[in-house]
Enzyme design. Structure first.
Site, PDB file in Angstrom:
ATOM      1  N   ASP A 152      30.611  38.008  42.423  1.00 25.72           N
ATOM      2  CA  ASP A 152      31.335  39.210  41.986  1.00 25.72           C
ATOM      3  C   ASP A 152      30.644  40.471  42.508  1.00 25.72           C
ATOM      4  O   ASP A 152      31.297  41.420  42.941  1.00 25.72           O
ATOM      5  CB  ASP A 152      31.430  39.234  40.450  1.00 25.72           C
ATOM      6  CG  ASP A 152      32.077  37.968  39.907  1.00 25.72           C
ATOM      7  OD1 ASP A 152      33.088  37.532  40.488  1.00 25.72           O
ATOM      8  OD2 ASP A 152      31.562  37.407  38.923  1.00 25.72           O
ATOM      9  N   HIS A 179      32.810  35.814  34.277  1.00 22.72           N
ATOM     10  CA  HIS A 179      32.979  35.428  35.688  1.00 22.72           C
ATOM     11  C   HIS A 179      34.385  34.882  35.979  1.00 22.72           C
ATOM     12  O   HIS A 179      34.568  33.991  36.777  1.00 22.72           O
ATOM     13  CB  HIS A 179      31.898  34.396  36.055  1.00 22.72           C
ATOM     14  CG  HIS A 179      31.934  33.935  37.468  1.00 22.72           C
ATOM     15  ND1 HIS A 179      31.850  34.790  38.551  1.00 22.72           N
ATOM     16  CD2 HIS A 179      32.075  32.703  38.001  1.00 22.72           C
ATOM     17  CE1 HIS A 179      31.913  34.089  39.673  1.00 22.72           C
ATOM     18  NE2 HIS A 179      32.058  32.818  39.368  1.00 22.72           N
TER      19      HIS A 179
END
Ligand code: ADP
Length: 319
Positions: A152, A179
Site C-alpha cells: 500500500d 490492508h
C-alpha cells in the site's frame, strides 16, 4: 552475526518465487529456507545457482516444515490459495485462515522468537489469527507478529510521485488502517517531502490506492493478482526488519500489528523497528478531516475482519 536466517512459507507461489529471488540477492541473509507443499525442490535448485552468499535450502511437504523453521530470525508467509471459480469469499477465508494457523503453529514450536511477517490475505484477519495461535502456545510477543502492508505504501508513493512529477524513490506516503479496500488509509496530508493536493486529487488518489489491487486483477484478466509488486514490497519490508535486527537505527516501515493506538485492536501505522522486532509505533500523526472520515468509513469492515480472525482462531484452537 550480521547475517540472518530467513524462511519463506509458500515459496513456490506467484509471490513466493520472485520474493525468494529478491531475498537470495541480499547480503543481509546467510540462510534462505524455502518451504511449500509443492515444487520447492525445483525453485531451490534454480535459486541455489545464483552467485550470492545466501545458502538456499528447499523443504517440501508438512513433514519437512519443522526443519524449514529451526533457527530462523524472520519468517515471511505468502502461502495461500487464490480464489477459484465457484469459491465464495468465506471459502477463501477459511482455507487461508487454516493455512496461516497451521504454519504459525509450526513457528510457535520451532522458532518462537522469530519475527513473523504475514502476507497471506485477508491480512486484517490472518494477523489476529497468528497472534491468537502464539498466545495459545504461550510464546506470543506482539512486537514480532506483523501484517505486511508495504504494498500500500509502495503504490501510494508511486501514484503520488506520478501525479506530482516527483522521483518515486524519494517519496514516502504513510498508510494506516488495514490492508483491504476501504480500510487502507493513505495519509496524503503527511507525505514526505510535503506535497499539497486539491480535494479532487485527494479523492482520486485515495480511491486509486484503495483499489490498486483490483487494477492488477483486471489487467491480468484471470491470470491472478499482484505478485511482482507484492514480492518487491515483501522484500523491502524484510530488508528493513533485518537491518533493524542487526542494530541499524531509525528504521521505519508501515505494518499492521496489535495496537493500543486507536480504538481498533489491530491497526497499521508507521513502525520503528529495532533489535527485537517492532520497537514502537510512530502513531498516526495529525489527521486531516478527510482522513478522519476515511477511518470512520473503515470502522465496520476493519472491526468485522478482526472479529472474524479472533473467532476463527477460537474454533481452530478448540479442535
Ligand atoms: P499468490 O499469487 O498469492 O502467491 P499462489 O497460489 O501462486 O498465490 O501461491 C500460493 C502458494 O502457497 C502456492 O505455491 C501453494 O502451493 C502454497 N501453499 C498452499 N498451502 C500451503 C501450505 N499449507 N503451506 C505452505 N504453502 C502452501
Amino acid at each position: 552475526a550480521h547475517t540472518k536466517r530467513v524462511a519463506v512459507l509458500g515459496a513456490s507461489g506467484g509471490i513466493g518465487q520472485p520474493l525468494s529471488l529478491l531475498l537470495k540477492l541480499s547480503p543481509l541473509i546467510s540462510d534462505l529456507s524455502l518451504y511449500d507443499i509443492q515444487h520447492t525442490k525445483g525453485v531451490g535448485a534454480d535459486l541455489s545457482h545464483i552467485e550470492t552468499r545466501a545458502k538456499v535450502k528447499a523443504y517440501v511437504g508438512k513433514d519437512e516444515l519443522a526443519d524449514a523453521l529451526k533457527g530462523m530470525d524472520l519468517v515471511v508467509i505468502p502461502a495461500g490459495v487464490p480464489r477459484k471459480p465457484g469459491m465464495t469469499r468465506d471459502d477463501l477465508f477459511n482455507t487461508n485462515a487454516t493455512i496461516v494457523a497451521d504454519l504459525v503453529t509450526a513457528c510457535a514450536k520451532n522458532c518462537p522468537r522469530a519475527v513473523i511477517a504475514i502476507i497471506a490475505n485477508p491480512v486484517n484477519s490472518t494477523v489476529p489469527i497468528a497472534a491468537e495461535v502464539m498466545k495459545a502456545h504461550n510464546v506470543y510477543d506482539e512486537k514480532k507478529i506483523v501484517g505486511v502492508t508495504t504494498l500500500d505504501v509502495v503504490r501510494a508513493s508511486t501514484f503520488v510521485a506520478e501525479a506530482k512529477g516527483l522521483d518515486p524513490t524519494r517519496v514516502f506516503v504513510p498508510v494506516i488502517g488495514g490492508h483491504s479496500g476501504n480500510t487502507i488509509i493513505p495519509l496524503l496530508s503527511q507525505v514526505s517531502p510535503p506535497v499539497s493536493f486539491s480535494q479532487q486529487e485527494l479523492t482520486t488518489l485515495t480511491n486509486r490506492i484503495q483499489n490498486a489491487g483490483t487494477e492488477v486483477v483486471e489487467a491480468k484478466a484471470g491470470a491472478g493478482s499482484a505478485t511482482l509488486s507484492m514480492a518487491h514490497a515483501g522484500a523491502r519490508f524484510s530488508f528493513s526488519v533485518l537491518e533493524a535486527l542487526n542494530g541499524k537505527e531509525g528504521v521505519v516501515e508501515c505494518g499492521y500489528i496489535s495496537s493500543q493506538e486507536t480504538e481498533f485492536k489491530y491497526f497499521a501505522t508507521p513502525l520503528l523497528f529495532g533489535r527485537n522486532g517492532v520497537e514502537k509505533s510512530m502513531g498516526v500523526g495529525k489527521l486531516s478531516e478527510f482522513e478522519t472520515k476515511l477511518i470512520e468509513k473503515a470502522k465496520k469492515e476493519l472491526n468485522g475482519n478482526i472479529q472474524n480472525g479472533v473467532e476463527f482462531a477460537k474454533q481452530y484452537l478448540a479442535k
